[in-house]
Write a protein that holds these residues in place. Structure first.
Motif, PDB file in Angstrom:
ATOM      1  N   ALA A 162       0.821  -1.220   0.000  1.00 43.82           N
ATOM      2  CA  ALA A 162       0.000   0.000   0.000  1.00 43.82           C
ATOM      3  C   ALA A 162       0.852   1.265   0.000  1.00 43.82           C
ATOM      4  O   ALA A 162       0.496   2.263  -0.621  1.00 43.82           O
ATOM      5  CB  ALA A 162      -0.932  -0.001   1.210  1.00 43.82           C
ATOM      6  N   ALA A 163       1.988   1.227   0.714  1.00 48.99           N
ATOM      7  CA  ALA A 163       2.839   2.416   0.813  1.00 48.99           C
ATOM      8  C   ALA A 163       4.215   2.015   1.326  1.00 48.99           C
ATOM      9  O   ALA A 163       4.350   1.045   2.074  1.00 48.99           O
ATOM     10  CB  ALA A 163       2.216   3.461   1.745  1.00 48.99           C
ATOM     11  N   ALA A 164       5.209   2.798   0.940  1.00 46.86           N
ATOM     12  CA  ALA A 164       6.569   2.520   1.406  1.00 46.86           C
ATOM     13  C   ALA A 164       6.730   2.876   2.876  1.00 46.86           C
ATOM     14  O   ALA A 164       7.539   2.276   3.588  1.00 46.86           O
ATOM     15  CB  ALA A 164       7.578   3.297   0.558  1.00 46.86           C
ATOM     16  N   ASP A 165       5.962   3.846   3.335  1.00 46.98           N
ATOM     17  CA  ASP A 165       6.017   4.292   4.722  1.00 46.98           C
ATOM     18  C   ASP A 165       5.063   3.435   5.551  1.00 46.98           C
ATOM     19  O   ASP A 165       3.838   3.559   5.440  1.00 46.98           O
ATOM     20  CB  ASP A 165       5.630   5.778   4.796  1.00 46.98           C
ATOM     21  CG  ASP A 165       5.492   6.270   6.234  1.00 46.98           C
ATOM     22  OD1 ASP A 165       6.141   5.677   7.123  1.00 46.98           O
ATOM     23  OD2 ASP A 165       4.733   7.224   6.462  1.00 46.98           O
ATOM     24  N   LEU A 166       5.619   2.555   6.384  1.00 46.93           N
ATOM     25  CA  LEU A 166       4.794   1.633   7.160  1.00 46.93           C
ATOM     26  C   LEU A 166       3.870   2.380   8.112  1.00 46.93           C
ATOM     27  O   LEU A 166       2.691   2.036   8.250  1.00 46.93           O
ATOM     28  CB  LEU A 166       5.681   0.659   7.932  1.00 46.93           C
ATOM     29  CG  LEU A 166       4.966  -0.372   8.803  1.00 46.93           C
ATOM     30  CD1 LEU A 166       4.052  -1.266   7.968  1.00 46.93           C
ATOM     31  CD2 LEU A 166       5.972  -1.228   9.577  1.00 46.93           C
ATOM     32  N   TYR A 167       4.377   3.410   8.773  1.00 48.77           N
ATOM     33  CA  TYR A 167       3.574   4.180   9.721  1.00 48.77           C
ATOM     34  C   TYR A 167       2.369   4.799   9.008  1.00 48.77           C
ATOM     35  O   TYR A 167       1.217   4.684   9.452  1.00 48.77           O
ATOM     36  CB  TYR A 167       4.449   5.257  10.347  1.00 48.77           C
ATOM     37  CG  TYR A 167       3.746   6.155  11.344  1.00 48.77           C
ATOM     38  CD1 TYR A 167       3.132   5.642  12.479  1.00 48.77           C
ATOM     39  CD2 TYR A 167       3.745   7.546  11.169  1.00 48.77           C
ATOM     40  CE1 TYR A 167       2.519   6.475  13.408  1.00 48.77           C
ATOM     41  CE2 TYR A 167       3.134   8.382  12.086  1.00 48.77           C
ATOM     42  CZ  TYR A 167       2.523   7.843  13.201  1.00 48.77           C
ATOM     43  OH  TYR A 167       1.914   8.671  14.117  1.00 48.77           O
TER      44      TYR A 167
END
Length: 460
Positions: A162-167
């Protein structure tokens, strides 16, 4: 394990019965005679290294669990219980304990359970201690919950897509799938609370005092409660706790377990451990988590066919009180015991924040360990006006520590610090650090001499 006699008839018998095998059928699979297997199951013969290998190959399990499954935790654990002052007049020696375990393992296990249930060995512990109950349940599972790990790994993969940024991906999943938004609030607004779920406002509210790793963990914990609720509930209820408080504590442990498994997915984390030599600072940086979270994750690597090192963990405060401990498959005595030795450098970690202290120690039974100790602070301690602090201690048998980054340049076979399990359980003579005499030993007082130790006592 192969260097000492391992009596493990009961767990081998349980393993055979779970597999629905007769002694003759199991003996044939293992390449031994039925009469020999019968003697092993009756504790009349120790388990050989060859038999351990055959058991692991045929039944795909960790042989180290046999040692942990010894009645009452084994001879050393039984002797620690017998060191209680109530047994002082009996003078039960090591040979008697060994004979008891061999002849009546069920009786030894019953004694251990009764002693522990009554709070023996930990002064002041109530008969009903929910924290101790949860600790025993976690130890029973070896702190590895395979279904939770698999589910967390799958969720982590979805979040990475979904996104590279896990947070950011976790926040978005909360918003889209569960209708929850994230809001960071000032410390004075939350009034001492670090995390709050406001269902009326459909918000997960976090204190501004939390640093980034702590915020990641808090969001992952909320995802655990929402997306692993069924699995967590089944494990908590399956434990059969008599105390509802213990059940709630177990749910909290499992939610945090799942959260760390999302932040540090099993296969990726194990590869990183093996590739880095379990370099704690590198693992912390690579996964963007706190030191304590990495330490906890190291104790969970028990997947069949992909096990990590058998790391044990303890967290203490400046007074030496343990707020968390996991003895692991090795049953690390310095973690399992109620007391701790001041010669263990975990107590010095508070004076060297940010530094990992590496120490070789040797217990009274001759086992040697490599220990790593480091001070940690609660993420919001200072912001809430309390300068709280804890020390994390990790330990591993020296024979398994050769590949650690922390062991590079160390002579693991070199001198080790002799430590005990707290002065009341330690029988080392002439220790200048001794603060109390050992339980059950007669004190010797000589007005004409002064020894290095404050207390001299009778030997065996």
């Amino acid at each position: 394990m192969a260097e000492r006699k391992l009596i493990a008839g009961a767990p081998i018998r349980r393993l055979r019965r779970r597999a629905g095998l007769s002694q003759a059928a199991m003996a044939e699979m293992l390449g031994i005679s039925p009469s020999y297997l019968n003697l092993v199951e009756r504790n009349h013969r120790p388990v050989s290294a060859t038999l351990l290998v055959a058991l692991a190959e045929q039944f795909d399990f960790d042989p180290r669990t046999l040692a942990a499954a010894e009645p009452g935790g084994g001879a050393a654990a039984i002797r620690r219980r017998l060191a209680d002052p109530m047994f002082a007049d009996l003078e039960v020696d090591r040979a008697e304990v060994d004979e008891w375990l061999a002849a009546a393992p069920g009786g030894a296990e019953a004694f251990a359970r009764a002693f522990d249930r009554a709070g023996g060995g930990e002064a002041g512990v109530a008969v009903s201690d929910p924290v101790a109950e949860v600790r025993r349940e976690v130890e029973r599972w070896r702190n590895h919950f395979g279904d939770l790990d698999a589910l967390a790994e799958s969720l982590a993969d979805d979040l990475r897509l979904a996104a590279a940024d896990l947070y950011g991906a976790m926040i978005e999943r909360l918003r889209v799938r569960h209708g929850l938004s994230l809001r960071i609030l000032p410390v004075d607004v939350l009034a001492g609370t670090l995390r709050r779920l406001d269902l009326h406002a459909r918000q997960l509210q976090l204190s501004e005092a939390l640093d980034h790793p702590a915020r990641c963990l808090a969001v992952a914990v909320e995802l655990a409660r929402l997306e692993a609720r069924t699995e967590i509930e089944a494990l908590a209820r399956g434990a059969g706790f008599a105390d509802r408080v213990a059940e709630r504590l177990m749910r909290r442990h499992l939610a945090e377990y799942f959260a760390r498994a999302v932040l540090m997915p099993y296969a990726r984390f194990l590869r990183a451990c093996e590739g880095s030599g379990y370099d704690l600072d590198l693992l912390t940086a690579r996964f963007g988590t706190g030191f304590e979270d990495v330490a906890h994750r190291l104790t969970t690597l028990g997947r069949v066919g992909a096990r990590g090192l058998p790391v044990c963990l303890i967290r203490i405060d400046r007074a030496g009180q343990a707020s968390y401990r996991f003895a692991g498959p090795t049953g690390a005595p310095m973690v399992a015991a109620a007391g701790r030795c001041p010669l263990w450098q975990i107590h010095h970690a508070f004076d060297r924040p940010g530094t990992t202290l590496i120490q070789r120690v040797e217990l009274e039974d001759g086992t040697r360990w490599l220990t790593l100790s480091r001070a940690v602070a609660p993420p919001a301690g200072a912001a809430l006006g309390v300068a709280a602090g804890f020390a994390i201690g990790l330990a591993l048998p020296v024979e398994q520590a050769g590949g650690l980054a922390a062991a590079r340049g160390l002579d693991l076979g070199g001198p080790a610090t002799p430590i005990g399990l707290g002065c009341r359980a330690c029988l080392r003579a002439d220790c200048p650090q001794r603060s109390a005499p050992p339980a059950g030993r007669a004190l010797l007082v000589n007005d004409r001499e002064q020894r290095a130790s404050a207390y001299d006592f009778a030997g065996d």
